[in-house]
Design a protein around this motif. Structure first.
Motif, PDB file in Angstrom:
ATOM      1  N   UNK A 137      33.950  14.938  89.727  1.00  0.00           N
ATOM      2  CA  UNK A 137      33.843  16.309  90.226  1.00  0.00           C
ATOM      3  C   UNK A 137      33.667  16.279  91.738  1.00  0.00           C
ATOM      4  N   UNK A 138      34.760  16.398  92.492  1.00  0.00           N
ATOM      5  CA  UNK A 138      34.612  16.371  93.944  1.00  0.00           C
ATOM      6  C   UNK A 138      33.880  17.607  94.456  1.00  0.00           C
ATOM      7  N   UNK A 139      33.055  17.395  95.449  1.00  0.00           N
ATOM      8  CA  UNK A 139      32.351  18.520  96.062  1.00  0.00           C
ATOM      9  C   UNK A 139      33.157  19.152  97.176  1.00  0.00           C
ATOM     10  N   UNK A 140      34.238  18.506  97.561  1.00  0.00           N
ATOM     11  CA  UNK A 140      35.069  19.002  98.653  1.00  0.00           C
ATOM     12  C   UNK A 140      34.779  18.257  99.936  1.00  0.00           C
ATOM     13  N   UNK A 141      35.726  18.311 100.869  1.00  0.00           N
ATOM     14  CA  UNK A 141      35.585  17.538 102.099  1.00  0.00           C
ATOM     15  C   UNK A 141      34.445  17.999 103.009  1.00  0.00           C
ATOM     16  N   UNK A 142      33.938  19.217 102.780  1.00  0.00           N
ATOM     17  CA  UNK A 142      32.835  19.713 103.609  1.00  0.00           C
ATOM     18  C   UNK A 142      31.478  19.514 102.930  1.00  0.00           C
ATOM     19  N   UNK A 143      31.472  18.868 101.761  1.00  0.00           N
ATOM     20  CA  UNK A 143      30.229  18.728 100.997  1.00  0.00           C
ATOM     21  C   UNK A 143      29.384  17.562 101.521  1.00  0.00           C
ATOM     22  N   UNK A 144      28.115  17.590 101.158  1.00  0.00           N
ATOM     23  CA  UNK A 144      27.191  16.526 101.575  1.00  0.00           C
ATOM     24  C   UNK A 144      27.585  15.176 100.986  1.00  0.00           C
ATOM     25  N   UNK A 145      28.251  15.180  99.829  1.00  0.00           N
ATOM     26  CA  UNK A 145      28.635  13.929  99.180  1.00  0.00           C
ATOM     27  C   UNK A 145      29.936  13.329  99.682  1.00  0.00           C
ATOM     28  N   UNK A 146      30.658  14.040 100.522  1.00  0.00           N
ATOM     29  CA  UNK A 146      31.940  13.545 101.036  1.00  0.00           C
ATOM     30  C   UNK A 146      31.708  12.444 102.072  1.00  0.00           C
ATOM     31  N   UNK A 147      32.759  11.655 102.298  1.00  0.00           N
ATOM     32  CA  UNK A 147      32.691  10.665 103.377  1.00  0.00           C
ATOM     33  C   UNK A 147      32.342  11.367 104.686  1.00  0.00           C
ATOM     34  N   UNK A 148      31.657  10.652 105.561  1.00  0.00           N
ATOM     35  CA  UNK A 148      31.325  11.225 106.864  1.00  0.00           C
ATOM     36  C   UNK A 148      32.545  11.181 107.768  1.00  0.00           C
ATOM     37  N   UNK A 149      32.868  12.306 108.365  1.00  0.00           N
ATOM     38  CA  UNK A 149      34.052  12.439 109.212  1.00  0.00           C
ATOM     39  C   UNK A 149      33.897  11.675 110.532  1.00  0.00           C
ATOM     40  N   UNK A 150      32.745  11.800 111.190  1.00  0.00           N
ATOM     41  CA  UNK A 150      32.573  11.246 112.551  1.00  0.00           C
ATOM     42  C   UNK A 150      32.838   9.740 112.634  1.00  0.00           C
ATOM     43  N   UNK A 151      32.283   8.911 111.737  1.00  0.00           N
ATOM     44  CA  UNK A 151      32.590   7.479 111.842  1.00  0.00           C
ATOM     45  C   UNK A 151      34.079   7.178 111.645  1.00  0.00           C
ATOM     46  N   UNK A 152      34.742   7.949 110.794  1.00  0.00           N
ATOM     47  CA  UNK A 152      36.185   7.766 110.602  1.00  0.00           C
ATOM     48  C   UNK A 152      36.930   8.140 111.879  1.00  0.00           C
ATOM     49  N   UNK A 153      36.554   9.269 112.473  1.00  0.00           N
ATOM     50  CA  UNK A 153      37.168   9.714 113.722  1.00  0.00           C
ATOM     51  C   UNK A 153      37.012   8.644 114.803  1.00  0.00           C
ATOM     52  N   UNK A 154      35.785   8.152 114.957  1.00  0.00           N
ATOM     53  CA  UNK A 154      35.531   7.104 115.952  1.00  0.00           C
ATOM     54  C   UNK A 154      36.376   5.867 115.660  1.00  0.00           C
ATOM     55  N   UNK A 155      36.494   5.510 114.375  1.00  0.00           N
ATOM     56  CA  UNK A 155      37.298   4.356 113.993  1.00  0.00           C
ATOM     57  C   UNK A 155      38.771   4.538 114.317  1.00  0.00           C
ATOM     58  N   UNK A 156      39.310   5.739 114.045  1.00  0.00           N
ATOM     59  CA  UNK A 156      40.718   5.977 114.360  1.00  0.00           C
ATOM     60  C   UNK A 156      40.963   5.958 115.873  1.00  0.00           C
ATOM     61  N   UNK A 157      39.992   6.396 116.650  1.00  0.00           N
ATOM     62  CA  UNK A 157      40.119   6.289 118.112  1.00  0.00           C
ATOM     63  C   UNK A 157      40.162   4.809 118.507  1.00  0.00           C
ATOM     64  N   UNK A 158      39.261   4.011 117.922  1.00  0.00           N
ATOM     65  CA  UNK A 158      39.262   2.564 118.221  1.00  0.00           C
ATOM     66  C   UNK A 158      40.583   1.914 117.810  1.00  0.00           C
ATOM     67  N   UNK A 159      41.218   2.440 116.757  1.00  0.00           N
ATOM     68  CA  UNK A 159      42.511   1.908 116.300  1.00  0.00           C
ATOM     69  C   UNK A 159      43.654   2.321 117.240  1.00  0.00           C
ATOM     70  N   UNK A 160      43.362   3.213 118.187  1.00  0.00           N
ATOM     71  CA  UNK A 160      44.367   3.594 119.173  1.00  0.00           C
ATOM     72  C   UNK A 160      45.095   4.887 118.904  1.00  0.00           C
ATOM     73  N   UNK A 161      44.657   5.670 117.917  1.00  0.00           N
ATOM     74  CA  UNK A 161      45.313   6.951 117.683  1.00  0.00           C
ATOM     75  C   UNK A 161      44.986   7.915 118.814  1.00  0.00           C
ATOM     76  N   UNK A 162      45.958   8.719 119.227  1.00  0.00           N
ATOM     77  CA  UNK A 162      45.683   9.711 120.272  1.00  0.00           C
ATOM     78  C   UNK A 162      44.558  10.653 119.840  1.00  0.00           C
ATOM     79  N   UNK A 163      43.765  11.087 120.810  1.00  0.00           N
ATOM     80  CA  UNK A 163      42.639  11.970 120.526  1.00  0.00           C
ATOM     81  C   UNK A 163      42.432  12.911 121.695  1.00  0.00           C
ATOM     82  N   UNK A 164      41.520  13.857 121.508  1.00  0.00           N
ATOM     83  CA  UNK A 164      41.203  14.782 122.584  1.00  0.00           C
ATOM     84  C   UNK A 164      41.419  16.232 122.194  1.00  0.00           C
ATOM     85  N   UNK A 165      42.072  16.484 121.070  1.00  0.00           N
ATOM     86  CA  UNK A 165      42.258  17.870 120.621  1.00  0.00           C
ATOM     87  C   UNK A 165      40.909  18.459 120.253  1.00  0.00           C
TER      88      UNK A 165
END
Length: 171
Positions: A137-165
């Motif tokens: 039963x997913x709680x949705x991407x905005x739920x407390x049980x979802x993966x944390x967005x910020x560490x993923x975002x930071x990781x994708x920046x480290x991987x070289x994806x464009x950012x700044x939007x």
């Protein structure tokens, strides 16, 4: 940390982030999860209403986005479909059998600097979809049980994806 499997590319002058995920369920189940209003429930950031006759997708209920009505750009059931979402286009492809399947989610970007932001967001959403397809039963991407967005975002920046939007919901 989660494996960062979102891939950035540019084709014909347009940037995209792409995810390819495999599931131990039928292609029909995955198609239903990415092509019906009920299927989107629980894993997608918005409530989705698909109007095939009108060629539109209505998105609402995302705490970080205004409700909108978007245009269906492609409709090729049960293999592929796409809809416009603001400046972006979101494309789904499903392949597989009765026993297993593969989903390709591709977000064509209106702003290449949204790559890391959107890749992190889709990463969170697809984790919720995996939970749903696995019988949870997913709680949705905005739920407390979802993966944390910020560490993923930071990781994708480290991987070289464009950012700044701009990041909706973050001052």
């Amino acid at each position: 940390m989660e494996e960062l499997d979102g891939q950035y590319s540019e084709e014909d002058g347009r940037a995209s982030v792409t995810f390819v995920r495999s599931y131990p369920v039928s292609a029909a189940e995955v198609w239903a999860a990415v092509s019906t209003s009920e299927g989107f429930a629980g894993w997608f950031p918005s409530a989705v209403v698909i109007d095939h006759d009108g060629g539109s997708v209505t998105l609402s209920g995302d705490p970080n986005q205004e409700p909108s009505v978007e245009r269906i750009a492609e409709w090729e059931p049960p293999l592929r479909w796409a809809f416009e979402w603001g400046e972006d286009t979101l494309e789904f492809r499903v392949e597989g059998s009765e026993a297993d399947s593969e989903l390709t989610l591709r977000n064509w970007l209106g702003d290449r600097n949204a790559a890391a932001r959107n890749a992190a967001g889709w990463h969170v959403c697809l984790a919720e979809l995996a939970l749903k397809l696995g019988g949870g039963e997913p709680g949705g991407p905005h739920s407390a049980g979802a993966l944390e967005w910020q560490p993923l975002y930071d990781g994708y920046i480290r991987e070289g994806l464009p950012f700044g939007a701009p990041i909706p919901g973050h001052g």
